[in-house]
Scaffold this active site. Sequence first.
Site, PDB file in Angstrom:
ATOM      1  CG  ASP A 187      28.414  50.835 101.214  1.00  0.00           C
ATOM      2  OD1 ASP A 187      29.159  51.214 102.133  1.00  0.00           O
ATOM      3  OD2 ASP A 187      27.301  51.349 100.990  1.00  0.00           O
ATOM      4  CG  HIS A 259      29.416  54.466 102.579  1.00  0.00           C
ATOM      5  ND1 HIS A 259      29.198  53.664 103.677  1.00  0.00           N
ATOM      6  CD2 HIS A 259      28.582  55.528 102.717  1.00  0.00           C
ATOM      7  CE1 HIS A 259      28.266  54.217 104.454  1.00  0.00           C
ATOM      8  NE2 HIS A 259      27.887  55.357 103.899  1.00  0.00           N
ATOM      9  CD  GLU A 322      25.553  57.337 106.141  1.00  0.00           C
ATOM     10  OE1 GLU A 322      24.708  57.358 107.049  1.00  0.00           O
ATOM     11  OE2 GLU A 322      25.871  56.290 105.545  1.00  0.00           O
TER      12      GLU A 322
HETATM   13  C1  ACM Z   1      22.171  56.551 102.964  1.00  0.00           C
HETATM   14  O1  ACM Z   1      21.189  55.990 103.478  1.00  0.00           O
HETATM   15  N1  ACM Z   1      23.343  56.572 103.588  1.00  0.00           N
HETATM   16  C2  ACM Z   1      22.078  57.221 101.690  1.00  0.00           C
END
Ligand code: ACM
Length: 752
Positions: A187, A259, A322
């Site tokens: 991440d 991410h 995201e």
């Molecule tokens: C997430 O909670 N961004 C998958």
Amino acid sequence: MKRFLLLFSMIFSGLLFSQTQLNLIPYPQKVEFQKGEFIIPENFKLDQNLPINETEYLKKRLNFLKFNYSRKEENPDLTYLVFPPNDLKKLKKSERYNLTVSSDGITIQSASDQGYFLALQTLIQLFKQYKDSGKIPAMKIEDEPKFAWRGMHLDVCRHFFTVEEVKQYIDYLAMYKLNTFHWHLTDDQGWRIEIKKYPKLTQIGSKRKESMIGAYVDNTFDGKPYGPYFYTQEQIKEVVKYAAERHITVVPEIEMPGHALAALSAYPELACTKGPFESATKWGVFDDVFCPKEETFTFLQNVLDEVIKLFPSQYIHIGGDECPKTRWKECAHCQELIKKNNLKDEHGLQSYFIHRIEKYVNSKGRKIIGWDEILEGGLAPNAAVMSWTGIKGGTEAAKSGHFAVMTPGSYCYFDHYQGDPQTEPNAFGGFTPLEKVYSYNPIPSELNAEQSKYILGVQANLWTEYILDFKQVQYMIFPRLFALSEVGWGTSNPENYKEFENRVVEHFKILDKMNINYAKSIYNISGKVIPSKNGVSYELSTSQNPNGIKYAIDGSEPKSNSATYQNPIPVSQSMTIKSAYFENGVLKSAISSQDFKTSKTTGKSITLEHQPSENYSFGGAFTLVDGIIGNVKQLGKTWLGFQGKDVVATIDLGEKTQFSEVYFNTLDNKGSWIHFAKSATISISDDGKNFKTIKEIGKNEILKAKGKINLKVGNQSAKFIKIKIGNAGIIPAGNPGADSKAWLFVDEIGAQ
Ligand code: ACM
Ligand code: ZN
């Protein structure tokens, strides 16, 4: 017809349950109590047919019993646990098992080691429940799970957990018959898996300069370097093996295209811009993501090659969530790629990205699973969807013949609060108590029977932004993991929540013995402010015995002999009400504490010209005169939030009232698009129609007071006070969320 039968068998087992309290979690599909009982022997032995792995496991978990290992024929006089061989054709499904307890012994049947293992979990729970009485009632259990994917996720990027801790986590899954461990390994805040071909991923990407601490809105950092923290490939193998011994599949997650900051800190050439980049020190979503160039695909494929070798799982999780399109919009290469491939826009590019990765993963004989956003621009042909933003992603996937795992935030995010935030450690936000998790049905109601087959199962996620150590991990998953376990097994019945809670309380004893930390939030007192004749009253409630609520209003902590709560407590002046739940004189809950600051407006009638946004509308307009000053930990509770709108509130004081000060608070957290008010105007009236302005302030005064506004207005006397608090409007360039509508948060409007 089928539905009816199912219902019937549930009622039937419920009836039996009330006769014999069977503390199993998850509750089996079918339990038949029979005559007689099995006397738990001082020494008993295991039949040789039980696989070694399971035998060793049982030995460890039932350490209160002495085990003798010898063949049955050598010791004919000992009481036996009998494990018949795997020749049971009728138990074809791999997780199905039968367990029979009779006065002669205990028999387990399964067609697979996995089934044996699940049966052993049942057996262990039976022994835990009955060992003190020395006998287990005779019964026949026929059992199998409803869902094939019963998962728990763990984020090791925001905070890292050791191999030993990860193994414990896997043990918890095994104890409650979950079978999938989703390991979130990469991440923005850290890359946690050794990749031999790209050593900088862990040399550089497994560290960050510092970490955010406290509530997000505080925007505070600890100043301490974090890391290097990562798992070597040897450690990964060890964990995968450990999990496999417990019949748990480990699904690794390698995040892309978003991410990706930690990866980009090590290999900035994979981004759209030059960098340099650093692992993120705060939580959130970041604009710098992987650029879909050939070099990036080569890198990701090489990473996946090593990942696939380490993890035998059918599915590889490739993230996909995201991913802001900010950089792609401005990147010449990305724009060229969109044109060249006739893609509609940047969402098409996200789809192109995922499709290419899927093709590669498929070529290695594996499948991809990704978060909802992999649906953007069209789902890759064999991809499964992990539905997190709600149930829409999973529903859409199932309707189009794709598998889905349901993990909607409002039921399955265990980083949310599980009790009143005031009595809970700092958490992500949201409110997902045990009962809510238990009420979840993973099959979306709009799916028909055929489509429902594509719902693989259910999973809960543990993101660790606010989870600093393993004790906290335990606290956040227990007891909610119990609810997830039963939901995934398919025997949960929300209408029988209270019965489930009784079993949960019994399992607390098991957790206590294992020194596992867990939330006692089910005992906690809920408080609600209600308007009353001369202001407000504080109403307390519990899901337990109401006579167990004790409280104190003098600032002291309630004791077992403090006042017993009966009626809402009048809040006649500024005070602190502390309450707690006691059972047989023993404190069971956390101490709830609520401060009140009363003023001339407390409990008075208030109207708002614009309503707050739905997610931040808590008690409606009354929240602004309930006597509670806002707490940043409780954005959704003590504050009202207005996106792009002013607060225009009119308070009716009931009669002409004297005051000389008006106060309110407003928040600033630009990262969350929350901006201070830009102005405030106070006016008064005696008829509620004709108002006279008595005070006006602008942005500078609000900035200077850091949002804590206390205005001297001279000696005034009026029946109505009207206050207009100006929203900052459109967020200016250079700020997160630029060009969007700003949020205005206000807590309490007081006058004294
Ligand atoms: C997430 O909670 N961004 C998958
Ligand atoms: Zn690019």
